[in-house]
Design an enzyme around this catalytic site. Structure first.
Site, PDB file in Angstrom:
ATOM      1  N   HIS A 199     106.325  90.310  19.609  1.00  0.00           N
ATOM      2  CA  HIS A 199     106.074  90.343  18.162  1.00  0.00           C
ATOM      3  C   HIS A 199     107.362  90.574  17.373  1.00  0.00           C
ATOM      4  CE1 HIS A 199     101.915  89.776  17.241  1.00  0.00           C
ATOM      5  NE2 HIS A 199     101.456  90.825  17.898  1.00  0.00           N
ATOM      6  N   GLU A 247      99.466  86.397  15.852  1.00  0.00           N
ATOM      7  CA  GLU A 247      98.733  86.808  17.050  1.00  0.00           C
ATOM      8  C   GLU A 247      98.536  85.647  18.031  1.00  0.00           C
ATOM      9  OE1 GLU A 247      98.586  89.709  17.866  1.00  0.00           O
ATOM     10  OE2 GLU A 247      98.767  90.822  15.984  1.00  0.00           O
ATOM     11  N   GLU A 261     102.782  96.811  17.239  1.00  0.00           N
ATOM     12  CA  GLU A 261     104.172  96.371  17.323  1.00  0.00           C
ATOM     13  C   GLU A 261     105.099  96.913  16.242  1.00  0.00           C
ATOM     14  OE1 GLU A 261     101.539  94.401  16.458  1.00  0.00           O
ATOM     15  OE2 GLU A 261     102.076  92.952  14.902  1.00  0.00           O
ATOM     16  N   ASN A 262     104.835  98.096  15.653  1.00  0.00           N
ATOM     17  CA  ASN A 262     105.700  98.642  14.615  1.00  0.00           C
ATOM     18  C   ASN A 262     107.183  98.433  14.953  1.00  0.00           C
ATOM     19  OD1 ASN A 262     103.256 100.052  13.610  1.00  0.00           O
ATOM     20  ND2 ASN A 262     103.572 101.230  15.478  1.00  0.00           N
ATOM     21  N   GLU A 301      98.649  98.604  10.519  1.00  0.00           N
ATOM     22  CA  GLU A 301      98.146  97.240  10.418  1.00  0.00           C
ATOM     23  C   GLU A 301      96.620  97.284  10.427  1.00  0.00           C
ATOM     24  OE1 GLU A 301      99.200  94.472  13.549  1.00  0.00           O
ATOM     25  OE2 GLU A 301      98.146  92.856  12.531  1.00  0.00           O
ATOM     26  N   GLU A 329     103.653  93.110  22.604  1.00  0.00           N
ATOM     27  CA  GLU A 329     104.190  93.864  21.461  1.00  0.00           C
ATOM     28  C   GLU A 329     105.686  93.613  21.319  1.00  0.00           C
ATOM     29  OE1 GLU A 329     101.849  94.666  19.708  1.00  0.00           O
ATOM     30  OE2 GLU A 329     100.251  94.848  21.198  1.00  0.00           O
TER      31      GLU A 329
END
Ligand code: BES
Ligand code: ZN
Length: 869
Positions: free
Chosen positions: A308, A327, A271-272, A129, A305
């Site tokens: 998300h 966000e 936050e993958n 990101e 995270e």
């Protein structure tokens, strides 16, 4: 070539929101094969794509060595595509495309910490990101392209851990020394959420059962010796999963959730999908090695995270202008989580302190922009306090207005409408309105314009009719780029107190939007307005913006005694704090008398110290020199502020006499079972020590040294060390040497050792030089760099003198090596124009001298903006 769809090719490099166009091709699936070798990595990818609109097939790619490209089974020769340093374009592509590319990349020498990079000896990780994926393979690397990812990772067996998003399908060996793993992520996602990890790591395992009965394997990966420091994060993760089910009805959707701790990372965490990557500073938590503040931060970042997964991953952003959609909402959610975790008032105090110390100044200076910007050069420069913190405040305002139940109906509608899609801020506000039945569309104004509104309020008591009138006026500073600024909806939470008895009035006012009898919310959405309260039998003291119900600068004609009254009688801890800060700001910046403040503190704190030590610790806050400086727009003299603040602190120290030492001796955090209580007592002990030092009582150093040596807790140890070092105590060097010996192999603790010295008010250019030449100082580890540069920025007097060279040197050094970091470090200097001469001119010249030397979009854009005031 389709220029409009690829704003990257525009001459001035500015991208505009109004130019948004749908991608011409969508990606159904991507197959990635990543083979990591010591001196290079081979990436093969197969994209299955379908045309969505007319136009060229555009694949973004940066620093990729293209080895081969095959379209629908046919090798493309040079000339059948156009390739430059940012993209690969195929004109006249068929409507259905299977595209195969092979590229070579160099993670082993990637110092930018973006894309795939080597993060220390035995670890490769990704950070994609917002635009890192294009450094891994050619791809339509934009958030509105959602695809199913299958990833094969292959590496030497010296890296036993091979991770990617989703479910593990297969593992195996390749020849003698190599092995592979194949992962498949069943959920469609944008490329910025792709992650893989190749390394030698240990793991902490746990599990969680969702409200739907799904069994989720939880894993936190870190180097072996850090595994014992992962338990707090694991508990916070499970807690977050439950919290999102209970408060938003959102269960987790995969069978595993992995977190990887990395010591070289530009941000806090990422936050993958199903595979979060964390800066060690945001996952490792242990009372012995990290401070209470760091422990609280770990819990909130874990929650952030995790949250998300619904607000960001399952529903993502259409384009990066919408960043605050994910966000701002996720910060609001993590703040709410933390309010439930510890004292809600103290959490709100801490969040508002950050907002006022970072977002307000940003919004008042050359880097000011709307929470949803309408143009940018480098998106990495827009992960700002405004996007995050002001974004969160907008969501908080809407939730305050709606109340719990309607807000939940609104979020339910949002998840229902947009699950699996890439959407905009308008979509969010529309869904919230539709679900709650309340039209919130005028809140869009908050998203679209810059600046902190000024809210002027006046109170008037009509003794004869027992009526209290409040009139409001809002205004925004004129902004050259935004000529049509409009009034915004400002929820004003308020309470009235009887000035004689200290009791709260029941509110009688027909204009309140939310009327909870004692705590009303008035929605002020005009340029001016007046409201009336009846049955007010005696002159009241009004408490405005309870819980900081709107991110505005309040200007109310309180007397100092009324503020002192609120410190004593407000029942809302946040507003007690807010009153103390307003009063102190007057004392420090406008030379008001200190007596009313001291009297209120004397009447309030001795009891509060026993009842609520954590809140009490915040009520001792005196605005920092940095914050005070940010409230001054011209002729700012850091020395004058420092002197004034020190003198007020000395008065306070003197006036409370024996209180500090007696309180210090009465506190024993080790007797507290509750973490918040213990944390509060530790904070208080450190405050007491520093106030005793201000009293000039030399016995404080023995107490501090004893605290330093006998504790097992980092907050206590560091607090004591700080008092010794900052006051040049005879024991200071001893303690510093001891600290170094204890923690030389504990990076996060050693960061504190650097920080405490860099933040010493008595630090000199030589101190900073010695720190940056220390063998443990490492320009390749952002945490270490930030420990010195962040410490230095604690003292504006130092930051604006010898600090200037430090920051400019770093910006220049990182310009190419790590432009994201370089740009952020330079932002420390953004308020140069407020300084008094000759300092102002000196810093301006230093910034101008830097201009011809920088190349990256990141540093260039920041430097140009900073200089454009
Ligand atoms: N999505 C971000 C990570 C990120 C930040 C990626 C900047 C690219 C650029 C992540 O969710 C995030 O917001 N992290 C914060 C911490 C969070 C608790 C506010 C961070 O890294 O500072
Ligand atoms: Zn985030």
């Amino acid at each position: 070539m389709n220029i409009a769809a690829n704003p990257h090719v525009q001459a001035d490099q500015t991208v505009y929101l109004k130019d948004y166009q749908k991608p011409s091709f969508l990606v159904e699936s991507i197959n990635l094969d990543i083979q990591v070798y010591d001196d290079h990595t081979v990436v093969e990818s197969t994209l299955v794509m379908n045309r969505q609109t007319a136009g060229d097939l555009v694949l973004l790619g940066r620093d990729l060595e293209l080895k081969s490209i095959v379209l629908n089974g046919k090798n493309l020769e040079v000339g059948q595509y156009q390739l430059d340093h940012e993209q690969l374009v195929i004109t006249h592509a068929p409507d259905q495309v299977i595209l195969n590319t092979q590229v070579v990349i160099h993670p082993e020498s990637n110092t930018q910490l973006e894309g795939l990079y080597k993060a220390g000896g035995d670890l490769f990780v990704t950070q994609n990101e917002p635009e890192g994926f294009r450094k891994i393979t050619f791809y339509p690397d934009r958030p509105d392209v959602l695809a199913e990812f299958t990833t094969r990772v292959e590496a030497d067996k010296k890296f036993p851990v091979l991770l990617a998003n989703g479910n593990l399908l297969e593992t195996g060996t390749v020849g003698e020394n190599r092995h592979f793993a194949i992962w498949q992520d069943p959920t469609k996602k944008p490329s910025y959420l792709f992650a893989c990890v190749i390394g030698d790591l240990a793991v902490l395992k746990d599990h969680y059962t969702t409200s739907e009965g799904r069994e989720v394997a939880l894993e936190i990966y870190a180097i072996e010796k850090d595994i014992p420091k992962c338990h707090i994060a694991m508990e916070a993760l499970k807690h977050s999963m439950r919290w999102d089910e209970e408060h938003y009805g959102r269960p987790y959707d995969l069978d595993n959730y992995m977190i990887v701790a990395v010591s070289q990372f530009n941000m806090g965490a990422m936050e993958n999908k199903g595979l979060n990557i964390f800066n060690t500073s945001c996952v490792l938590a242990d009372e012995e090695y990290t401070t209470d503040a760091a422990i609280m931060r770990v819990q909130s970042v874990i929650a952030h995270e995790y949250f998300h997964n619904w607000t960001g991953n399952r529903i993502t952003c259409r384009d990066w202008f919408q960043l605050c959609l994910k966000e701002g909402l996720t910060v609001f959610r993590d703040q709410s989580f933390s309010e439930d975790l510890q004292s809600a008032a103290v959490q709100r105090i801490d969040d508002v302190a950050v907002l006022k110390a970072h977002q307000f100044p940003e919004d008042a200076g050359p880097l000011s922009h709307p929470p949803r910007p309408d143009h940018f050069v480098e998106i990495n420069n827009f992960y700002t306090a405004t996007v995050y913190e002001k974004g969160a405040e907008i969501n908080r305002m809407m939730s305050t207005l709606l109340g719990k139940e309607k807000f939940r109906q609104g979020t339910d509608e949002y998840f229902h409408r947009y699950d699996g899609q890439a959407v905009t801020v308008e979509d969010w506000v529309n869904a919230l309105s539709a679900g709650s039945g309340v039209d919130l569309s005028n809140f869009l104004t908050w998203y679209n314009q810059p600046g902190t509104p000024k809210l002027e309020a006046k109170g008037e008591y009509d003794e004869q009719n027992h009526v209290y009138r409040l009139s409001f006026k809002q205004s925004l500073k004129v902004h050259p780029k935004y000529p049509n600024l409009k009034a915004v909806p400002v929820p004003v939470a308020l309470a009235l107190f009887n000035a004689e008895t200290g009791e709260q009035y029941t509110l009688h006012c027909q204009d309140l939007f939310v009327n909870e009898v004692q705590d009303g919310v008035y929605l002020f959405d005009q340029d001016t307005a007046t409201i009336e309260f009846s049955n007010v039998t005696q002159k009241p003291v009004v408490s405005l913006l309870r819980n900081f119900s709107a991110p505005v600068n309040l200007d109310f004609d309180y007397s100092d005694d009324e503020l002192a009254f609120l410190i004593e009688y407000e029942t809302n801890g946040f507003n007690q704090w807010q009153a103390s800060q307003t009063l102190l700001e007057r004392i420090l910046l406008k030379d008001h008398a200190v007596e009313p403040y001291i009297k209120a503190i004397k009447n309030t704190l001795p009891d509060l110290v026993k009842k609520d030590p954590l809140l009490a610790s915040r009520l001792f806050d005196v605005p920092t020199e940095g914050y005070l400086g940010s409230r001054i727009d011209h002729d700012y003299k850091p020395e004058a502020i420092q002197e004034k603040r020190n003198s007020v602190l000395e008065t306070l120290a003197r006036e409370l006499g024996a209180f500090w030492k007696e309180t210090y001796l009465s506190l024993d955090p080790s007797l507290q079972n509750d973490f918040s209580q213990a944390m509060g007592e530790r904070a208080l002990k450190n405050i007491m020590l520093s106030m005793m030092a201000r009293q000039g009582d030399d016995s404080v150093f023995d107490l501090a040294y004893t605290q330093y040596s006998q504790t097992k807790n980092m907050s206590e140890r560091l607090g004591a060390l700080r008092v010794l070092v900052w006051n040049d105590a005879p024991q200071a060097q001893n303690a510093l040497d001891d600290f170094y010996r204890r923690y030389k192999d504990e990076a996060l603790s050693l960061d504190q050792w650097f920080m405490v010295q860099a933040a010493n008010p008595n630090a000199t250019a030589e101190t900073i030089k010695a720190l940056t030449e220390h063998p443990d100082y490492d320009l390749g580890t952002p945490n270490r760099v930030r420990s010195v540069s962040g410490g230095l920025s604690n003292n504006p007097v130092n930051a604006w003198s010898f600090g200037v060279e430090h920051y400019i040197g770093l910006a220049e050094y990182f310009d190419e090596k790590n432009p994201i970091l370089g740009s952020r470090l330079l932002q420390v200097l953004s308020r140069w124009y407020t300084l008094a001469e000759p300092q102002r001119g000196n810093v301006q010249n230093a910034l101008k001298d830097l201009q011809p030397h920088v190349k990256s979009k990141n540093v260039k854009e920041t430097l140009n903006s900073i200089l454009s005031v």
